[in-house]
Write a protein that holds these residues in place. Structure first.
Motif, PDB file in Angstrom:
ATOM      1  N   THR A 107      51.647  49.938  58.315  1.00 39.31           N
ATOM      2  CA  THR A 107      53.023  50.280  58.289  1.00 39.31           C
ATOM      3  C   THR A 107      53.641  50.279  59.713  1.00 39.31           C
ATOM      4  O   THR A 107      54.824  50.088  59.917  1.00 39.31           O
ATOM      5  CB  THR A 107      53.436  51.661  57.746  1.00 39.31           C
ATOM      6  OG1 THR A 107      52.683  52.703  58.528  1.00 39.31           O
ATOM      7  CG2 THR A 107      52.956  51.749  56.231  1.00 39.31           C
ATOM      8  N   HIS A 108      52.681  50.182  60.748  1.00 41.96           N
ATOM      9  CA  HIS A 108      53.414  50.380  62.181  1.00 41.96           C
ATOM     10  C   HIS A 108      52.318  49.376  62.996  1.00 41.96           C
ATOM     11  O   HIS A 108      51.292  49.158  62.743  1.00 41.96           O
ATOM     12  CB  HIS A 108      53.083  51.680  62.695  1.00 41.96           C
ATOM     13  CG  HIS A 108      53.988  52.478  61.816  1.00 41.96           C
ATOM     14  ND1 HIS A 108      53.660  53.283  60.851  1.00 41.96           N
ATOM     15  CD2 HIS A 108      55.131  53.253  62.469  1.00 41.96           C
ATOM     16  CE1 HIS A 108      54.633  54.141  60.458  1.00 41.96           C
ATOM     17  NE2 HIS A 108      55.670  54.206  61.409  1.00 41.96           N
ATOM     18  N   HIS A 109      53.003  49.054  64.248  1.00 43.22           N
ATOM     19  CA  HIS A 109      52.096  47.989  64.935  1.00 43.22           C
ATOM     20  C   HIS A 109      51.753  48.407  66.269  1.00 43.22           C
ATOM     21  O   HIS A 109      51.601  47.737  67.306  1.00 43.22           O
ATOM     22  CB  HIS A 109      52.907  46.732  65.156  1.00 43.22           C
ATOM     23  CG  HIS A 109      54.263  46.616  65.847  1.00 43.22           C
ATOM     24  ND1 HIS A 109      54.368  46.651  67.295  1.00 43.22           N
ATOM     25  CD2 HIS A 109      55.759  46.618  64.876  1.00 43.22           C
ATOM     26  CE1 HIS A 109      55.703  46.414  67.295  1.00 43.22           C
ATOM     27  NE2 HIS A 109      56.352  46.382  66.385  1.00 43.22           N
ATOM     28  N   ARG A 110      52.005  49.754  66.575  1.00 45.55           N
ATOM     29  CA  ARG A 110      51.541  50.182  68.000  1.00 45.55           C
ATOM     30  C   ARG A 110      51.241  51.841  67.742  1.00 45.55           C
ATOM     31  O   ARG A 110      51.829  52.409  66.656  1.00 45.55           O
ATOM     32  CB  ARG A 110      52.361  49.878  69.017  1.00 45.55           C
ATOM     33  CG  ARG A 110      53.752  50.385  68.975  1.00 45.55           C
ATOM     34  CD  ARG A 110      54.492  50.208  70.415  1.00 45.55           C
ATOM     35  NE  ARG A 110      55.671  51.065  70.436  1.00 45.55           N
ATOM     36  CZ  ARG A 110      56.729  50.547  70.054  1.00 45.55           C
ATOM     37  NH1 ARG A 110      57.044  49.678  69.480  1.00 45.55           N
ATOM     38  NH2 ARG A 110      57.957  51.298  70.071  1.00 45.55           N
ATOM     39  N   LEU A 125      57.112  48.459  60.516  1.00 45.67           N
ATOM     40  CA  LEU A 125      57.342  47.265  60.095  1.00 45.67           C
ATOM     41  C   LEU A 125      58.481  47.063  59.253  1.00 45.67           C
ATOM     42  O   LEU A 125      58.473  47.938  58.321  1.00 45.67           O
ATOM     43  CB  LEU A 125      56.040  46.633  59.613  1.00 45.67           C
ATOM     44  CG  LEU A 125      54.921  46.515  60.319  1.00 45.67           C
ATOM     45  CD1 LEU A 125      53.528  46.139  59.514  1.00 45.67           C
ATOM     46  CD2 LEU A 125      55.037  45.763  61.697  1.00 45.67           C
TER      47      LEU A 125
ATOM     48  N   ALA B 100      46.433  50.426  72.689  1.00 46.74           N
ATOM     49  CA  ALA B 100      47.440  51.303  71.694  1.00 46.74           C
ATOM     50  C   ALA B 100      48.542  50.590  71.609  1.00 46.74           C
ATOM     51  O   ALA B 100      49.454  50.566  70.696  1.00 46.74           O
ATOM     52  CB  ALA B 100      47.595  52.686  72.323  1.00 46.74           C
ATOM     53  N   LYS B 101      49.065  49.840  72.682  1.00 44.05           N
ATOM     54  CA  LYS B 101      50.220  49.085  72.517  1.00 44.05           C
ATOM     55  C   LYS B 101      50.507  48.075  71.581  1.00 44.05           C
ATOM     56  O   LYS B 101      51.696  47.549  71.224  1.00 44.05           O
ATOM     57  CB  LYS B 101      50.732  48.708  73.942  1.00 44.05           C
ATOM     58  CG  LYS B 101      51.169  49.709  74.911  1.00 44.05           C
ATOM     59  CD  LYS B 101      51.126  49.412  76.482  1.00 44.05           C
ATOM     60  CE  LYS B 101      49.818  49.406  76.907  1.00 44.05           C
ATOM     61  NZ  LYS B 101      49.676  49.216  78.373  1.00 44.05           N
ATOM     62  N   GLU B 102      49.375  47.348  71.111  1.00 44.65           N
ATOM     63  CA  GLU B 102      49.644  46.387  70.121  1.00 44.65           C
ATOM     64  C   GLU B 102      48.582  46.104  69.065  1.00 44.65           C
ATOM     65  O   GLU B 102      47.544  45.396  68.920  1.00 44.65           O
ATOM     66  CB  GLU B 102      49.265  44.979  70.746  1.00 44.65           C
ATOM     67  CG  GLU B 102      48.180  45.161  71.956  1.00 44.65           C
ATOM     68  CD  GLU B 102      47.774  43.744  72.842  1.00 44.65           C
ATOM     69  OE1 GLU B 102      46.512  43.408  72.825  1.00 44.65           O
ATOM     70  OE2 GLU B 102      48.655  43.030  73.145  1.00 44.65           O
ATOM     71  N   CYS B 103      48.523  47.247  68.154  1.00 40.22           N
ATOM     72  CA  CYS B 103      47.777  47.282  67.158  1.00 40.22           C
ATOM     73  C   CYS B 103      48.371  47.716  65.701  1.00 40.22           C
ATOM     74  O   CYS B 103      49.334  48.449  65.470  1.00 40.22           O
ATOM     75  CB  CYS B 103      46.438  48.367  67.487  1.00 40.22           C
ATOM     76  SG  CYS B 103      47.280  50.254  67.684  1.00 40.22           S
ATOM     77  N   ALA B 104      47.524  47.137  64.749  1.00 40.30           N
ATOM     78  CA  ALA B 104      48.070  47.442  63.265  1.00 40.30           C
ATOM     79  C   ALA B 104      47.449  48.782  62.808  1.00 40.30           C
ATOM     80  O   ALA B 104      46.281  48.973  62.976  1.00 40.30           O
ATOM     81  CB  ALA B 104      47.489  46.319  62.435  1.00 40.30           C
ATOM     82  N   VAL B 105      48.446  49.546  62.496  1.00 37.43           N
ATOM     83  CA  VAL B 105      48.174  51.064  62.143  1.00 37.43           C
ATOM     84  C   VAL B 105      48.150  50.950  60.470  1.00 37.43           C
ATOM     85  O   VAL B 105      49.399  50.585  60.043  1.00 37.43           O
ATOM     86  CB  VAL B 105      49.092  52.033  62.797  1.00 37.43           C
ATOM     87  CG1 VAL B 105      48.696  53.445  62.582  1.00 37.43           C
ATOM     88  CG2 VAL B 105      49.177  51.623  64.207  1.00 37.43           C
ATOM     89  N   THR B 107      48.429  53.309  57.415  1.00 39.38           N
ATOM     90  CA  THR B 107      48.787  54.673  57.326  1.00 39.38           C
ATOM     91  C   THR B 107      48.873  55.566  55.909  1.00 39.38           C
ATOM     92  O   THR B 107      48.715  56.699  55.760  1.00 39.38           O
ATOM     93  CB  THR B 107      50.293  55.082  57.747  1.00 39.38           C
ATOM     94  OG1 THR B 107      51.196  54.153  57.284  1.00 39.38           O
ATOM     95  CG2 THR B 107      50.364  54.795  59.406  1.00 39.38           C
ATOM     96  N   HIS B 108      48.737  54.322  54.869  1.00 40.36           N
ATOM     97  CA  HIS B 108      48.673  54.855  53.554  1.00 40.36           C
ATOM     98  C   HIS B 108      47.539  54.223  52.805  1.00 40.36           C
ATOM     99  O   HIS B 108      47.086  52.909  53.262  1.00 40.36           O
ATOM    100  CB  HIS B 108      50.156  54.452  52.957  1.00 40.36           C
ATOM    101  CG  HIS B 108      51.088  55.286  53.301  1.00 40.36           C
ATOM    102  ND1 HIS B 108      51.612  54.992  54.558  1.00 40.36           N
ATOM    103  CD2 HIS B 108      51.699  56.287  53.201  1.00 40.36           C
ATOM    104  CE1 HIS B 108      52.743  55.911  55.036  1.00 40.36           C
ATOM    105  NE2 HIS B 108      52.882  56.844  53.878  1.00 40.36           N
ATOM    106  N   PRO B 121      54.743  52.715  50.402  1.00 42.68           N
ATOM    107  CA  PRO B 121      53.534  53.048  50.537  1.00 42.68           C
ATOM    108  C   PRO B 121      53.489  54.568  50.123  1.00 42.68           C
ATOM    109  O   PRO B 121      54.479  55.300  50.150  1.00 42.68           O
ATOM    110  CB  PRO B 121      53.686  53.078  52.257  1.00 42.68           C
ATOM    111  CG  PRO B 121      54.628  51.932  52.410  1.00 42.68           C
ATOM    112  CD  PRO B 121      55.606  52.124  51.334  1.00 42.68           C
ATOM    113  N   TRP B 166      48.169  43.010  68.157  1.00 42.53           N
ATOM    114  CA  TRP B 166      49.674  42.609  67.602  1.00 42.53           C
ATOM    115  C   TRP B 166      50.312  42.073  68.795  1.00 42.53           C
ATOM    116  O   TRP B 166      50.610  42.656  69.653  1.00 42.53           O
ATOM    117  CB  TRP B 166      50.453  43.947  67.245  1.00 42.53           C
ATOM    118  CG  TRP B 166      51.410  43.659  66.220  1.00 42.53           C
ATOM    119  CD1 TRP B 166      52.647  43.205  66.421  1.00 42.53           C
ATOM    120  CD2 TRP B 166      51.280  43.692  64.702  1.00 42.53           C
ATOM    121  NE1 TRP B 166      53.469  42.999  65.077  1.00 42.53           N
ATOM    122  CE2 TRP B 166      52.497  43.232  64.194  1.00 42.53           C
ATOM    123  CE3 TRP B 166      50.163  44.044  63.954  1.00 42.53           C
ATOM    124  CZ2 TRP B 166      52.871  43.081  62.966  1.00 42.53           C
ATOM    125  CZ3 TRP B 166      50.589  43.800  62.485  1.00 42.53           C
ATOM    126  CH2 TRP B 166      51.717  43.498  62.072  1.00 42.53           C
TER     127      TRP B 166
END
Lengths: 527, 527
Positions: A107-110, A125, B100-105, B107-108, B121, B166
């Motif tokens: 769901t997020h990119h940082r 996203l 951390a500034k460019e990563c796929a997170v 969350t669900h 989600p 990312w």
């Protein structure tokens, strides 16, 4: 320590290398074999496993053998994205229904500093991505771009990749959140071609399991309730594990035009008219390593079929006697090199000389637990005699053999193939001994009811029983016994169950409903 | 169409197979070569690429060659999870800062019907997972469990995997959100052993790039500002692309005890005392395919070094003349089989007979654009003459040769190796022609300033210039010219720049500050 003492120590340990044993606690025995063979372990990422070098070595051999077969049958490898936009997954209604409940959502990119100083997800996203649980939808979108006319067909693609299905209850290799697999995806101009491909790849899987993993296969078609979400027909290979349960080892799907319509995979036919294409998909995964363990391992650990063993032969030099090290090592090295020059099943014979500073018994047992097909102990007397002293993992640990070195080297391929064959026969006998034609409901229920309430996993095995074709019957049996129809089996010249059916004169009547049946189906408990 | 007409057509097309050309618009030329060679394309998942069969075939060869070298140098493959718990990434301060500034997170863990009927989600995770951008932290956690004593060291592991960083501005192969790579991770008892490993793997990469990809390498150490986040020393290989920019082709890191301390990787030494271990990591990725394109492709498309080409030889049967098809096909098939029986660089010579229903010129040009090392046109007259008519991709398209079939078959390995060598020499000459010793600030600025404002990408190349060692100097040059120190180069017997430095009598003074310098460093613009 003398070789005699080691052998004594070795034979004492025989009964207990893996605890509990299969009959004591089968599920726990499985975990202990995986651990003792150093195949894999759970990681700090929930439900994800780490595949350790010995386990990964098996996977590399599985990959090499299958990849060669895929290429021989005209397929090319490619690579598609890990991430599937949510809207793609939603394109095929049954498909999304099947996978939405257990998927990793990005769901997020940082990450950025949150109010309390720790890192929190940031950069939301606009459309969430799903980590691929399978790739029909994203591959379909690409295929739609690539295919213009009948000249572009068939399109035969395979991908080796990792996939993620969020599992709540995980077991190493059998059910993990992330696993490694291959997924074939093909596009055809006609339904007939696509059906042919679907069955061709089922046969490739069957050949591989029987020929390379030494695991006998009942193959057939899934009933509607067990079909892949979005498929028209799903076929599977269903080997029997040593607790008499079935394990779905691989599937091949005829997808009809469902995914072609969802992804707009169209082509111009020879008359210039636009047509929807016909697609298939098929896959096997690291789950096969679980099948390998549960087919062949015993109470001393893993037993590896030579065709997929990372190492065929372990040489343990016995160099404790003063002044013998040099000559023993020289003998071991030259023996290893002679063996490595031989080819077994298209691969160099792989030999490892284990020089770890461990006591001989401990060292030998580490390889027994890992399932290396052949272990050798080479000491000064073997050097003097020009002989090898070895142990075959498919035989009892106490049973060691002497053989002149030259004879062993000459016969090494034959010995390895003999081990391979012995494992297949043993597994096949086990399956046949535990497969029965059952024509009466009471017998069927008794067959699947554990004799001992403390060991609910011990039951009859495979039942070949007539069935009316009604889903309600399947559902009832599943509810009562946790038994499902594994497949509507193929009974052709290569099917192991053919012999059982030869004298079959029972009326084609479903014992659960009294209705007519179109044939026997395979009922079993399953992983 | 006659062979003559096709040749005519072919030679007309020479100038324009790829448009724009390298000098017209280099970045766009790159994209067009990737497209024309059918290597890869962008996917609907933002910044993620699809690697198509011809591109993936190159990657498979890269993998095979490197994997063999990794195993020969004592490494074993394993597989670690795709997901890294956020808390693991946070263990090493510089490391998390870097990624951390460019990563796929994630969350669900599922999707469910939202208020407007679409899927949203659901099942939030208590701790978010990061899709691995690199695996030091999760692998470190496993290593900490596996290592007990000095006997367990060195631990030499490699992983082939996908990783995600990312990226906002992506270019196929060079910079994509997901890419494929290998990451080596090793643990050692002493700093010296770990340093030795770091440089050994840098040499493996150098050997591979020069020997297999035909790409000459300047290798050396990164300055502090370009180091891997968390490393003590980072080393890299820095080939020059045809626009004279450097591309970092691979890195090898000496991690000191930073990650061992973050992950608690400890061992008992021979005296029984607990010690932190020393670790390394090293990796190359699908970026190497971008380097391959930009090193060797020309204005007609890709040119593949034979050692990594998916197919070495394309045979195009010319069967349009009535009544000749059977004899031409028979000749082509037997020729292909003779060639396939030959071994080139440890691999069977790979031959593809292209029977597509395309005009000869179009067919030939499709393979020129894909960079197949050798293309043959075989017609009835070649059959009658017992000859082959072929074109080498490293030479001009008009230059075709006739050779007796038997001679070609006998010499095929030699011809392929000649192509391989020619590509290396051409790339090496290009790099050397565009590498200069520069000792004056004005000359340095002029070297990196484009002569033509409309083509900002055309500039001098590599400058070997003295440097005071101050980060502020690096920062100023980066700001002024977008030029960075690619590495502090190794100048040993295998370094291509050694010859340039032989007569070097210039004083060791930094031209930017007038301060003393410890040696020349490599300045360049870079990808």
């Amino acid at each position: 320590m003398s070789k005699e003492k080691e052998k004594e120590k070795g034979s004492k340990a025989v009964a207990t290398a893996i605890s509990p044993t299969r009959t004591e606690d089968y599920p726990e025995w499985y975990q202990q074999v995986v651990k003792a063979a150093d195949l894999a372990e759970l990681s700090p990422a929930r439900g994800c496993m780490v595949i350790k070098p010995w386990g990964y070595g098996i996977w590399e051999n599985i990959q090499k053998i299958l990849d060669k077969r895929f290429k021989e049958t005209g397929h090319q490898n490619a690579y598609f994205p890990l991430f599937i936009p949510k809207s793609f997954l939603e394109k095929e209604a049954e498909h999304v229904e099947g996978f939405a409940k257990e998927c990793a959502v990005v769901t997020h990119h940082r990450l950025e500093k949150g109010p309390d100083g720790g890192l929190v997800p940031a950069g939301p996203l606009s459309e969430p991505y799903i980590v691929r649980p399978t790739s029909e939808t994203i591959i379909g979108a690409m295929f739609a771009k690539w295919i213009r006319s009948y000249r572009d067909l068939p399109l035969l693609i395979n991908q080796w990749a990792n996939v993620v299905r969020w599992e709540m209850r995980t077991r190493l290799f059998l059910r993990t959140t992330e696993f490694l697999w291959q997924e074939g995806h093909t596009v055809h101009a006609t339904a007939e071609d696509a059906r042919e491909e679907t069955l061709r790849m089922l046969d490739v899987y069957t050949d591989f399991c029987e020929g390379s993993l030494a695991i006998p296969i009942v193959r057939g078609e899934k009933t509607e309730s067990e079909r892949f979400p979005g498929a028209v027909n799903t076929y599977s290979i269903e080997p029997m594990m040593q607790d008499r349960k079935a394990l779905q080892g691989g599937t091949s799907h005829f997808l009809g035009q469902n995914f072609a319509k969802a992804s707009e995979i169209k082509y111009l036919d020879q008359a210039g008219a636009e047509q929807f294409a016909w697609t298939t998909s098929w896959g096997v995964s690291t789950r096969l390593i679980g099948a390998l363990v549960m087919s062949h391992a015993d109470d001393n650990g893993l037993i590896l079929p030579p065709r997929v063993a990372p190492t065929h032969i372990i040489i343990m030099p016995m160099v404790h006697k003063v002044g013998t090290e040099e000559k023993v090592m020289e003998y071991c090295n030259s023996l290893a090199n002679e063996l490595r020059a031989k080819i077994y099943a298209g691969r160099e014979v792989e030999v490892h000389i284990d020089r770890r500073d461990l006591r001989g018994g401990e060292k030998m047992w580490s390889w027994i637990k890992k399932g290396a097909p052949i272990c050798m102990e080479i000491g000064p007397r073997d050097v003097d005699a020009g002989a090898v002293f070895f142990y075959r993992r498919d035989q009892e640990p106490g049973k060691k053999a002497n053989m002149p070195r030259a004879e062993f080297v000459a016969k090494v391929g034959e010995i390895l193939e003999d081990i391979q064959g012995a494992l297949f026969r043993r597994a096949n006998n086990f399956m046949m001994e535990n497969t029965r034609l059952i024509d009466c409901k009471e017998e069927f229920y008794a067959f699947f009811t554990p004799k001992n309430a403390e060991k609910p996993e011990i039951h009859g095995g495979y039942a070949l029983t007539h069935w009316s074709g009604e889903s309600s019957v399947e559902a009832k049996i599943k509810e009562d016994l946790n038994v499902t129809i594994r497949c509507i089996p193929f009974v052709d010249e290569r099917s192991p169950i053919r012999a059982l059916l030869e004298g079959d004169r029972a009326p084609a009547v479903c014992p659960f409903t009294g209705k007519a049946s179109r044939g026997r189906v395979l009922f079993a408990k399953a992983y």
